[in-house]
Design a protein around this motif. Structure first.
Motif, PDB file in Angstrom:
ATOM      1  N   PRO A 147     -18.755  74.991 -60.264  1.00  0.00           N
ATOM      2  CA  PRO A 147     -17.918  73.798 -60.312  1.00  0.00           C
ATOM      3  C   PRO A 147     -18.122  72.861 -59.120  1.00  0.00           C
ATOM      4  CG  PRO A 147     -16.600  75.753 -59.844  1.00  0.00           C
ATOM      5  CD  PRO A 147     -17.984  76.214 -60.135  1.00  0.00           C
ATOM      6  N   THR A 148     -18.386  73.418 -57.946  1.00  0.00           N
ATOM      7  CA  THR A 148     -18.659  72.587 -56.761  1.00  0.00           C
ATOM      8  C   THR A 148     -19.946  73.088 -56.111  1.00  0.00           C
ATOM      9  OG1 THR A 148     -17.137  73.882 -55.393  1.00  0.00           O
ATOM     10  CG2 THR A 148     -16.250  71.867 -56.402  1.00  0.00           C
ATOM     11  N   THR A 149     -19.838  73.887 -55.075  1.00  0.00           N
ATOM     12  CA  THR A 149     -21.036  74.262 -54.330  1.00  0.00           C
ATOM     13  C   THR A 149     -21.515  75.696 -54.521  1.00  0.00           C
ATOM     14  OG1 THR A 149     -19.701  74.865 -52.417  1.00  0.00           O
ATOM     15  CG2 THR A 149     -20.534  72.588 -52.521  1.00  0.00           C
ATOM     16  N   HIS A 150     -20.696  76.575 -55.095  1.00  0.00           N
ATOM     17  CA  HIS A 150     -21.119  77.962 -55.257  1.00  0.00           C
ATOM     18  C   HIS A 150     -20.751  78.460 -56.660  1.00  0.00           C
ATOM     19  CE1 HIS A 150     -16.924  78.353 -54.062  1.00  0.00           C
ATOM     20  NE2 HIS A 150     -16.938  79.508 -54.681  1.00  0.00           N
ATOM     21  N   GLY A 151     -21.443  79.484 -57.112  1.00  0.00           N
ATOM     22  CA  GLY A 151     -21.228  80.017 -58.446  1.00  0.00           C
ATOM     23  C   GLY A 151     -20.007  80.913 -58.531  1.00  0.00           C
ATOM     24  N   ILE A 152     -19.382  80.878 -59.714  1.00  0.00           N
ATOM     25  CA  ILE A 152     -18.242  81.740 -60.022  1.00  0.00           C
ATOM     26  C   ILE A 152     -18.561  82.414 -61.353  1.00  0.00           C
ATOM     27  CG2 ILE A 152     -15.775  81.856 -60.548  1.00  0.00           C
ATOM     28  CD1 ILE A 152     -15.448  79.225 -58.985  1.00  0.00           C
ATOM     29  N   ALA A 194     -16.804  81.019 -71.339  1.00  0.00           N
ATOM     30  CA  ALA A 194     -16.577  79.601 -71.043  1.00  0.00           C
ATOM     31  C   ALA A 194     -16.995  78.787 -72.269  1.00  0.00           C
ATOM     32  CB  ALA A 194     -17.352  79.181 -69.803  1.00  0.00           C
ATOM     33  N   ASP A 195     -16.227  78.941 -73.339  1.00  0.00           N
ATOM     34  CA  ASP A 195     -16.509  78.203 -74.559  1.00  0.00           C
ATOM     35  C   ASP A 195     -15.351  77.235 -74.802  1.00  0.00           C
ATOM     36  OD1 ASP A 195     -18.955  79.616 -75.086  1.00  0.00           O
ATOM     37  OD2 ASP A 195     -17.750  81.316 -75.740  1.00  0.00           O
ATOM     38  N   ASP A 196     -14.498  77.551 -75.774  1.00  0.00           N
ATOM     39  CA  ASP A 196     -13.327  76.717 -76.021  1.00  0.00           C
ATOM     40  C   ASP A 196     -12.311  76.851 -74.892  1.00  0.00           C
ATOM     41  OD1 ASP A 196     -14.468  75.983 -78.392  1.00  0.00           O
ATOM     42  OD2 ASP A 196     -13.301  77.388 -79.603  1.00  0.00           O
ATOM     43  N   LEU A 197     -12.334  77.994 -74.241  1.00  0.00           N
ATOM     44  CA  LEU A 197     -11.430  78.232 -73.119  1.00  0.00           C
ATOM     45  C   LEU A 197     -12.193  78.946 -72.015  1.00  0.00           C
ATOM     46  CD1 LEU A 197     -10.631  81.487 -73.202  1.00  0.00           C
ATOM     47  CD2 LEU A 197      -9.122  80.731 -74.998  1.00  0.00           C
ATOM     48  N   LEU A 198     -11.620  78.919 -70.844  1.00  0.00           N
ATOM     49  CA  LEU A 198     -12.199  79.615 -69.695  1.00  0.00           C
ATOM     50  C   LEU A 198     -11.498  80.963 -69.576  1.00  0.00           C
ATOM     51  CD1 LEU A 198     -14.001  79.491 -67.113  1.00  0.00           C
ATOM     52  CD2 LEU A 198     -11.953  78.709 -65.921  1.00  0.00           C
ATOM     53  N   TRP A 199     -12.268  82.047 -69.585  1.00  0.00           N
ATOM     54  CA  TRP A 199     -11.719  83.399 -69.414  1.00  0.00           C
ATOM     55  C   TRP A 199     -12.333  83.948 -68.146  1.00  0.00           C
ATOM     56  CZ3 TRP A 199      -9.449  86.364 -73.856  1.00  0.00           C
ATOM     57  CH2 TRP A 199      -8.939  87.598 -73.442  1.00  0.00           C
ATOM     58  N   SER A 250     -12.217  70.991 -60.699  1.00  0.00           N
ATOM     59  CA  SER A 250     -13.419  70.756 -61.489  1.00  0.00           C
ATOM     60  C   SER A 250     -13.382  71.545 -62.793  1.00  0.00           C
ATOM     61  CB  SER A 250     -14.664  71.110 -60.680  1.00  0.00           C
ATOM     62  OG  SER A 250     -15.824  70.934 -61.453  1.00  0.00           O
ATOM     63  N   LEU A 251     -13.025  72.823 -62.702  1.00  0.00           N
ATOM     64  CA  LEU A 251     -12.945  73.664 -63.901  1.00  0.00           C
ATOM     65  C   LEU A 251     -11.846  73.175 -64.842  1.00  0.00           C
ATOM     66  CD1 LEU A 251     -13.469  77.168 -62.272  1.00  0.00           C
ATOM     67  CD2 LEU A 251     -15.078  75.961 -63.781  1.00  0.00           C
ATOM     68  N   ALA A 252     -10.739  72.708 -64.286  1.00  0.00           N
ATOM     69  CA  ALA A 252      -9.642  72.192 -65.116  1.00  0.00           C
ATOM     70  C   ALA A 252     -10.080  70.950 -65.888  1.00  0.00           C
ATOM     71  CB  ALA A 252      -8.418  71.894 -64.259  1.00  0.00           C
ATOM     72  N   GLY A 253     -11.009  70.195 -65.341  1.00  0.00           N
ATOM     73  CA  GLY A 253     -11.522  69.030 -66.043  1.00  0.00           C
ATOM     74  C   GLY A 253     -12.370  69.404 -67.245  1.00  0.00           C
ATOM     75  N   ASP A 254     -12.917  70.623 -67.242  1.00  0.00           N
ATOM     76  CA  ASP A 254     -13.792  71.072 -68.326  1.00  0.00           C
ATOM     77  C   ASP A 254     -13.106  71.964 -69.360  1.00  0.00           C
ATOM     78  OD1 ASP A 254     -15.956  69.737 -67.191  1.00  0.00           O
ATOM     79  OD2 ASP A 254     -16.579  71.493 -66.030  1.00  0.00           O
ATOM     80  N   PHE A 255     -12.025  72.641 -68.980  1.00  0.00           N
ATOM     81  CA  PHE A 255     -11.378  73.608 -69.873  1.00  0.00           C
ATOM     82  C   PHE A 255      -9.876  73.351 -69.921  1.00  0.00           C
ATOM     83  CE2 PHE A 255     -15.156  75.569 -68.051  1.00  0.00           C
ATOM     84  CZ  PHE A 255     -15.835  75.953 -69.202  1.00  0.00           C
ATOM     85  N   LYS A 256      -9.350  73.129 -71.117  1.00  0.00           N
ATOM     86  CA  LYS A 256      -7.927  72.817 -71.288  1.00  0.00           C
ATOM     87  C   LYS A 256      -7.077  74.048 -71.546  1.00  0.00           C
ATOM     88  CE  LYS A 256      -8.526  68.652 -70.324  1.00  0.00           C
ATOM     89  NZ  LYS A 256      -8.286  68.340 -68.934  1.00  0.00           N
ATOM     90  N   ALA A 257      -7.726  75.220 -71.611  1.00  0.00           N
ATOM     91  CA  ALA A 257      -7.008  76.490 -71.734  1.00  0.00           C
ATOM     92  C   ALA A 257      -7.733  77.527 -70.886  1.00  0.00           C
ATOM     93  CB  ALA A 257      -6.934  76.937 -73.190  1.00  0.00           C
ATOM     94  N   LEU A 302      -3.354  73.838 -62.365  1.00  0.00           N
ATOM     95  CA  LEU A 302      -3.209  73.948 -63.816  1.00  0.00           C
ATOM     96  C   LEU A 302      -1.897  73.344 -64.303  1.00  0.00           C
ATOM     97  CD1 LEU A 302      -4.736  77.482 -64.470  1.00  0.00           C
ATOM     98  CD2 LEU A 302      -5.844  75.240 -64.458  1.00  0.00           C
ATOM     99  N   CYS A 303      -0.848  73.511 -63.531  1.00  0.00           N
ATOM    100  CA  CYS A 303       0.436  72.902 -63.882  1.00  0.00           C
ATOM    101  C   CYS A 303       0.328  71.379 -63.827  1.00  0.00           C
ATOM    102  CB  CYS A 303       1.526  73.413 -62.954  1.00  0.00           C
ATOM    103  SG  CYS A 303       3.171  72.804 -63.365  1.00  0.00           S
ATOM    104  N   GLU A 304      -0.217  70.864 -62.743  1.00  0.00           N
ATOM    105  CA  GLU A 304      -0.335  69.412 -62.576  1.00  0.00           C
ATOM    106  C   GLU A 304      -1.246  68.774 -63.618  1.00  0.00           C
ATOM    107  OE1 GLU A 304       1.458  67.464 -60.600  1.00  0.00           O
ATOM    108  OE2 GLU A 304       2.508  69.276 -59.957  1.00  0.00           O
TER     109      GLU A 304
END
Length: 172
Positions: free
Chosen positions: A40-45, A50-55, A73-80, A111-113
């Motif tokens: 999402p930024t500088t290092h891998g997670i 990571a399809d319809d949702l992030l698990w 960054s991840l919140a911008g890509d996954f809504k669940a 995630l709340c915001e």
């Protein structure tokens, strides 16, 4: 919570995360072949799916050098999001260090915001109310627990002892 938010409040806290509990929400544990590394930024997670949702596991999300920028960054890509392996906040745990709980607080804030639906899965009791008993975690500040408890209060709860009579309404 900001007025008009609906995604975050549709989330659930699920213990212990049996197949029947997860299936009631249309959730199925990912297979090993679904694992991916996201940057999402500088290092891998490493994430479990990571399809319809992030698990993602709690240890991968909060146990390493992740930052608020990663979560945004991840919140911008996954809504669940599904976060499994969440340790019981009032018990000792090597993955539930003070730094990991601070990261978890940051995750929940983002995630709340951003109104992201969140499912939390853990084996033990997932209760963030500051405890008054001797097993209370001394490395987590009560204000942090209170903040997490407040943010997570809109989420539903499903526990092993809860009946599944209304399971079809859980995911709605």
């Amino acid at each position: 919570m900001t007025p008009g938010q609906e995604g975050f409040s549709k989330g659930w806290i699920i213990t212990p995360g049996t197949p029947a509990q997860l299936g009631a929400f249309g959730l199925f544990r990912p297979s090993a072949s679904q694992e991916r590394v996201l940057t999402p930024t500088t290092h891998g997670i490493t994430v479990k799916a990571a399809d319809d949702l992030l698990w993602i596991g709690f240890a991968e999300l909060c146990g390493g050098p992740t930052s608020t920028a990663d979560y945004e960054s991840l919140a911008g890509d996954f809504k669940a999001w599904v976060v499994d392996g969440v340790p019981s906040p009032n018990r000792e745990s090597s993955i539930g260090s003070a730094a990991a709980w601070q990261r978890f607080t940051n995750v929940v804030d983002v995630l709340c915001e951003q109104d992201i639906t969140l499912f939390l899965i853990g084996h033990g009791p997932l209760d963030w109310e500051p405890a008054q008993d001797p097993v209370h975690r001394s490395d987590i500040q009560p204000v942090d627990l209170a903040r997490i408890a407040s943010r997570l209060s809109p989420l539903g709860r499903v526990e092993a002892s809860a009946p599944f009579e209304d399971a079809e309404t859980w995911g709605s």
